[in-house]
Design a protein around this motif. Structure first.
Motif, PDB file in Angstrom:
ATOM      1  N   THR A 113       0.834  -1.208   0.000  1.00 29.88           N
ATOM      2  CA  THR A 113       0.000   0.000   0.000  1.00 29.88           C
ATOM      3  C   THR A 113       0.862   1.249   0.000  1.00 29.88           C
ATOM      4  O   THR A 113       0.626   2.189  -0.770  1.00 29.88           O
ATOM      5  CB  THR A 113      -0.939  -0.002   1.216  1.00 29.88           C
ATOM      6  N   VAL A 117       0.989   4.009  -3.093  1.00 35.38           N
ATOM      7  CA  VAL A 117       0.675   5.411  -2.808  1.00 35.38           C
ATOM      8  C   VAL A 117       1.872   6.299  -3.157  1.00 35.38           C
ATOM      9  O   VAL A 117       1.722   7.351  -3.780  1.00 35.38           O
ATOM     10  CB  VAL A 117       0.257   5.586  -1.330  1.00 35.38           C
ATOM     11  N   SER A 121       2.391   9.439  -5.920  1.00 34.19           N
ATOM     12  CA  SER A 121       2.619  10.778  -5.365  1.00 34.19           C
ATOM     13  C   SER A 121       3.948  11.394  -5.775  1.00 34.19           C
ATOM     14  O   SER A 121       4.107  12.602  -5.683  1.00 34.19           O
ATOM     15  CB  SER A 121       2.497  10.747  -3.843  1.00 34.19           C
TER      16      SER A 121
END
Length: 183
Positions: A113, A117, A121
């Motif tokens: 995860t 992410v 980003s």
């Protein structure tokens, strides 16, 4: 394209070199884990057992001088449980490996995860595609570990540790080459 100052150039060059070195180390460790998965699982189990015992002993040593401290009994309990868990992992490695499979499966899902992410980003300033791939591979490994049968757990733990190490090696190799190009 951004120009780098002399200091930035030097630090980028060092970071590139160490990223490539780390990629090589991770690739060797991953290859060894794949070549002998049960041995890799046992090494992980023994390392975790020793670590738990050391943590438990440290907590018990801390309690010696803190009898009047409000958290004395909780620290004493936690230290004792850590020593018992570590000893159990060393005495019963198959049970320790089964527990590690569950823990590692959950840890890989959390790591996956974070990587996914991070990949979305950071954008164009890093080889985000490799980071995304590493996150997807790591998540798949976590799911497979969590849904495996106990008889397969030891071999799967070693194989997946090897695959995860190789996947991370690819990430660090790509980052090192990208940084070398930037320097």
């Amino acid at each position: 394209m951004t120009t780098l100052s002399s200091d930035d150039h030097d630090s980028t060059g060092r970071l590139s070199t160490w990223s490539l070195v780390l990629a090589g180390v991770l690739a060797v460790l991953g290859g060894l884990a794949l070549a002998a998965p049960w041995a890799a699982s046992t090494v992980v189990d023994v390392f975790c057992g020793i670590t738990l015992i050391a943590a438990g002993v440290s907590q018990l040593v801390m309690t010696v001088g803190t009898f009047t401290w409000r958290g004395f009994w909780l620290t004493l309990l936690c230290g004792t449980l850590s020593i018992m868990a570590g000893t159990g992992m060393l005495v019963l490695p198959a049970a320790g490996i089964a527990a590690l499979v569950t823990f590692l499966g959950l840890m890989l899902l959390f790591e996956s995860t974070a990587k996914v992410v991070a990949a979305f980003s950071i954008g164009e300033y890093y080889p985000w595609g490799w980071l995304l791939l590493d996150g997807i591979v790591t998540g798949a490994l976590g799911l497979i570990l969590l849904t495996s049968r106990p008889a397969e757990a030891g071999v799967l733990l070693g194989v997946f540790v090897g695959i995860s190490l190789l996947s991370s090696a690819m990430l660090f190799a790509s980052a090192g080459l990208w940084l070398k190009k930037m320097a």
